[in-house]
Design a protein around this motif. Structure first.
Motif, PDB file in Angstrom:
ATOM      1  N   UNK A 167      83.383 -41.375  32.374  1.00 51.34           N
ATOM      2  CA  UNK A 167      83.623 -40.938  31.003  1.00 51.34           C
ATOM      3  C   UNK A 167      84.796 -39.977  30.906  1.00 51.34           C
ATOM      4  N   UNK A 185      75.965 -38.342  33.794  1.00 52.27           N
ATOM      5  CA  UNK A 185      75.849 -37.094  33.037  1.00 52.27           C
ATOM      6  C   UNK A 185      76.922 -36.118  33.492  1.00 52.27           C
ATOM      7  N   UNK A 186      77.162 -36.084  34.795  1.00 55.48           N
ATOM      8  CA  UNK A 186      78.212 -35.220  35.317  1.00 55.48           C
ATOM      9  C   UNK A 186      79.568 -35.622  34.732  1.00 55.48           C
ATOM     10  N   UNK A 238      83.024 -32.927  41.014  1.00 52.54           N
ATOM     11  CA  UNK A 238      81.940 -33.310  40.106  1.00 52.54           C
ATOM     12  C   UNK A 238      81.183 -34.558  40.544  1.00 52.54           C
ATOM     13  N   UNK A 289      83.442 -33.155  28.559  1.00 54.23           N
ATOM     14  CA  UNK A 289      83.218 -32.026  27.647  1.00 54.23           C
ATOM     15  C   UNK A 289      84.075 -30.839  28.062  1.00 54.23           C
ATOM     16  N   UNK A 290      84.113 -30.578  29.385  1.00 51.01           N
ATOM     17  CA  UNK A 290      84.884 -29.452  29.909  1.00 51.01           C
ATOM     18  C   UNK A 290      86.375 -29.633  29.639  1.00 51.01           C
ATOM     19  N   UNK A 337      91.036 -24.903  24.068  1.00 51.67           N
ATOM     20  CA  UNK A 337      91.365 -23.506  24.316  1.00 51.67           C
ATOM     21  C   UNK A 337      92.874 -23.323  24.436  1.00 51.67           C
ATOM     22  N   UNK A 338      93.530 -24.207  25.202  1.00 46.90           N
ATOM     23  CA  UNK A 338      94.960 -24.006  25.446  1.00 46.90           C
ATOM     24  C   UNK A 338      95.819 -24.368  24.240  1.00 46.90           C
ATOM     25  N   UNK A 360      88.659 -41.966  22.132  1.00 43.91           N
ATOM     26  CA  UNK A 360      88.630 -43.344  21.640  1.00 43.91           C
ATOM     27  C   UNK A 360      89.370 -44.320  22.568  1.00 43.91           C
ATOM     28  N   UNK A 387      87.842 -31.461  27.380  1.00 39.76           N
ATOM     29  CA  UNK A 387      88.146 -31.353  25.948  1.00 39.76           C
ATOM     30  C   UNK A 387      88.148 -29.900  25.503  1.00 39.76           C
ATOM     31  N   UNK A 388      87.165 -29.126  26.009  1.00 39.21           N
ATOM     32  CA  UNK A 388      87.105 -27.723  25.601  1.00 39.21           C
ATOM     33  C   UNK A 388      88.267 -26.928  26.167  1.00 39.21           C
ATOM     34  N   UNK A 389      88.697 -27.254  27.395  1.00 36.24           N
ATOM     35  CA  UNK A 389      89.865 -26.574  27.961  1.00 36.24           C
ATOM     36  C   UNK A 389      91.098 -26.871  27.108  1.00 36.24           C
ATOM     37  N   UNK A 440      80.068 -37.037  31.859  1.00 38.95           N
ATOM     38  CA  UNK A 440      80.095 -36.580  30.468  1.00 38.95           C
ATOM     39  C   UNK A 440      80.373 -35.080  30.418  1.00 38.95           C
ATOM     40  N   UNK A 441      79.781 -34.335  31.373  1.00 36.01           N
ATOM     41  CA  UNK A 441      80.037 -32.902  31.441  1.00 36.01           C
ATOM     42  C   UNK A 441      81.505 -32.603  31.685  1.00 36.01           C
ATOM     43  N   UNK A 442      82.137 -33.366  32.592  1.00 31.01           N
ATOM     44  CA  UNK A 442      83.562 -33.152  32.878  1.00 31.01           C
ATOM     45  C   UNK A 442      84.383 -33.440  31.627  1.00 31.01           C
TER      46      UNK A 442
END
Lengths: 384, 294
Positions: free
Chosen positions: B40, B98-99, B84, B105-106, B113-114, B223, B108-110, B101-103
């Motif tokens: 993912x 799941x891992x 991961x 999420x991480x 942030x930047x 997408x 996208x959030x990074x 998906x977690x990556x």
């Protein structure tokens, strides 16, 4: 005999705890300012708890790795918004600006909530027919895909007279419009969210503990063995999928009530990912875990980690803390949980009074560990 | 002639997008072939490559920035696998997913942030961004370059997999993980090489894709990522030519749908195609026979 007495006592304890919880909520709502962040967290937390438990019913108890939850929440939220919007608003230009609304009636809050669930369940039944024949990651991608299709469908121009196209829905009956029946007194909104979610979660728990729930678990543990024992695989998978979507729909409707406005663009796959992460943090296959995790998740996300976003909190002249840093820290914590504590908070266990009593008798296994150490230590000494 | 002139831009855009999708889809199909994992995070690696380009080109000349972007993206892909996915090698398949998906999420959030949540303008690449006219249809040069470059890269990759030792090891691992390990193949190295190749192609794809779209947002990987996975499934997961053909078909079909004025459904079409394919021919166009999909 001892056991039965304990079960009865535990039942009473649970009931007492629930009554206490609702009493505390009620007094808090009557005494504290309603704009307090605590209420936001509690409301959103309990709404996410419901959808997390509904996802857990699929992923944790039936073993169907489905990622369509956001789509069903979308259906619930829109159904609720459309049904409860006053006719006067529908006819005016304030919401349906570019379309003429095709729904010429309005319903009360409770029937709309139930209908929101039912319509989500109806779509789930249709989607389940083809999709539930797939397995593991293919099922995940297909349900994710259907959620995206649903989102496109709700934003479609031709659906405009019903869904208002891609525009925002508002001015429906949100949490501030709640009244105690037959009076004009405001119903405490947080209490309402807890009541609805609580009833729904209780129904899911009853289902899990019924013979259907055992069939679900049998399918999760070994499909072939379950089928050999006479469990109709497709029927039970479809049932689990439909019921889970029903409650996802209701939680979507609650979310719409909580937010005052609702828009299809909000229900992206990222939302499903968040719910999935809540389920994982709580423990896949634990209802209490999902509930605890969703409150923790929402509280961290909306409240406790807020300070990371404020650049005034920077120390040592570093400019690390700024908008968005909270989410980075948060997702790193989640990755650590996923990688190193893959059982989550509760694993597959549930909360029980017996375990709580055992915990207080022997917190963190300290006493038994000490006792064991003393025993082995004694032996060593004896040998020496 | 009039019809051709009207529909040619869509067709050209379709072929171009198809080529870009193909480069990403190869990453999915190779990883799935070897690890049986839907990565993912691959779409977000593609997005990250776009972000690196935005930030690096702000301070470095393009000639230096582009190779640096490719290298950093490859390192990112390598690190994701090591941190991961590798610790979960013996865990159930669901935990690895799941891992992933977690990556995602991480990452996208990074990116959020930047960038501060703003869409970043992608730098104009000279020569590639120039407009040219083909049979009266005006388009960017990148549209014409993409399919050629894609085919060259895919041909190189096919040669690599057929004729080198590590390529042979990759085929062995994707055939049978356990046996390959017993035969003395260093499975972890092979998996790392797979992620390196996948990330490299995703970085090239992101150069081409964002030159066309001109802006990068933290969610712009989601997408395309999902669509490329669908392309990989459509072509038969594990098969590289399959992924390429699937990607071209999806890219072209999507743009034809846009041309017909059904833009809302261009995304939905992809998933409808996926569901139909999984129900009718779960092994995809070129996939090997497998029994555990449906």
């Amino acid at each position: 005999m001892e056991l039965r007495k304990n079960t009865k006592k535990d039942g009473l304890l649970t009931a007492a705890a629930l009554i206490l919880l609702f009493a505390v909520l009620l007094t808090m709502e009557l005494t504290m300012k309603s704009t307090s962040i605590l209420f936001t967290v509690l409301k959103k937390g309990v709404i996410y708890a419901l959808v997390a438990v509904s996802m857990n019913l699929l992923n944790g108890f039936t073993g169907l790795f489905s990622l369509g939850q956001a789509g069903f929440m979308l259906i619930g939220a829109y159904t609720y918004a459309i049904l409860t919007m006053p006719v006067a608003v529908k006819l005016s230009d304030s919401v349906y600006k570019y379309y003429d609304c095709a729904i010429g009636f309005e319903l009360g809050i409770l029937p709309s909530l139930i209908l929101a669930g039912l319509i989500a369940a109806f779509f789930a039944a249709l989607i389940g027919l083809p999709v539930l024949r797939l397995k593991s990651d293919y099922l995940a991608i297909a349900t994710l895909g259907f959620a995206e299709i649903l989102r496109a469908f709700f934003q479609w121009d031709a659906m405009g007279p019903v869904t208002n196209g891609a525009n925002v829905m508002r001015q429906y009956k949100d949490l501030t419009k709640l009244r105690i029946p037959f009076t004009d007194i405001r119903f405490p909104p947080t209490l309402f969210c807890f009541l609805v979610s609580g009833v729904c979660i209780a129904i899911i728990v009853l289902l899990i503990n019924s013979s259907y729930g055992r069939a679900f678990k049998a399918i999760r543990d070994d499909e072939i063995a379950a089928e050999a024992m006479g469990i109709n695989l497709f029927k039970h998978k479809e049932m689990s999928f439909v019921i889970s979507s029903f409650f996802a729909g209701i939680s979507g409707a609650l979310l719409a009530m909580f937010q005052y406005t609702v828009q299809a663009a909000q229900f992206k796959s990222a939302m499903t990912y968040e719910i999935l992460l809540i389920v994982v943090i709580g423990g896949i296959g634990s209802v209490t875990g999902s509930c605890i995790a969703s409150f923790l998740f929402i509280a961290c996300n909306e409240w406790w980690l807020r300070f990371l976003d404020e650049s005034s909190n920077n120390i040592l002249g570093l400019n690390i803390l700024r908008s968005g840093f909270r989410k980075v820290v948060f997702s790193i914590v989640i990755m650590i949980i996923v990688l190193f504590f893959s059982k989550g908070i509760m694993g597959e266990r549930e909360f029980s009074w017996a375990r709580l009593r055992a915990f207080f008798r022997d917190p963190f296994g300290l006493r038994s560990r000490r006792a064991r150490k003393a025993a082995t230590g004694g032996e060593v000494n004896g040998n020496g | 002639m009039q019809f051709l002139q009207n529909s040619l831009p869509y067709l050209l855009a379709g072929i171009s997008v198809g080529g870009q999708y193909a480069l990403i889809a190869i990453g999915y199909t190779m990883v799935y072939g070897i690890l049986r994992l839907i990565n993912f995070a691959h779409g977000d690696v593609f997005m990250a490559a776009g972000m690196f380009m935005v930030f690096l080109s702000a301070s470095l000349p393009l000639g230096l920035a582009i190779p640096l972007v490719l290298i950093i993206t490859v390192v990112l892909g390598f690190l994701i696998e090591r941190i991961a996915y590798k610790p979960l090698r013996s865990a159930p398949r669901m935990s690895v997913m799941i891992s992933a998906i977690g990556v995602s999420y991480l990452l996208q959030n990074c990116a959020l942030y930047f960038t501060g949540g703003l869409a970043k303008v992608y730098p104009q690449l000279p020569w590639l961004s120039d407009t040219v006219s083909v049979f009266g249809a005006v388009t960017k040069r990148v549209t014409l370059i993409t399919p050629v470059l894609t085919i060259v890269l895919v041909a190189a990759l096919s040669l690599f997999i057929k004729h080198t030792k590590i390529g042979m090891a990759m085929r062995a691992v994707s055939k049978d993980f356990e046996t390959a390990r017993l035969m003395g193949i260093k499975v972890n190295t092979v998996i790392s090489v797979t992620f390196v190749i996948g990330s490299l192609l995703a970085a090239v794809g992101s150069l081409l894709y964002f030159t066309n779209y001109a802006s990068v947002t933290p969610t712009s990987g989601g997408m395309p990522g999902l669509k490329c996975f669908v392309a990989a499934v459509f072509g038969g997961i594990g098969s590289i030519p399959g992924a390429v053909i699937g990607a071209f078909i999806i890219g072209i079909a999507e743009n034809i749908i846009k041309g017909l004025g059904w833009t809302t459904f261009s995304d939905a079409f992809t998933f409808a195609l996926l569901i139909v394919i999984l129900l009718v021919k779960p092994t995809g166009l070129f996939g090997e026979k497998a029994t555990d999909k449906v």
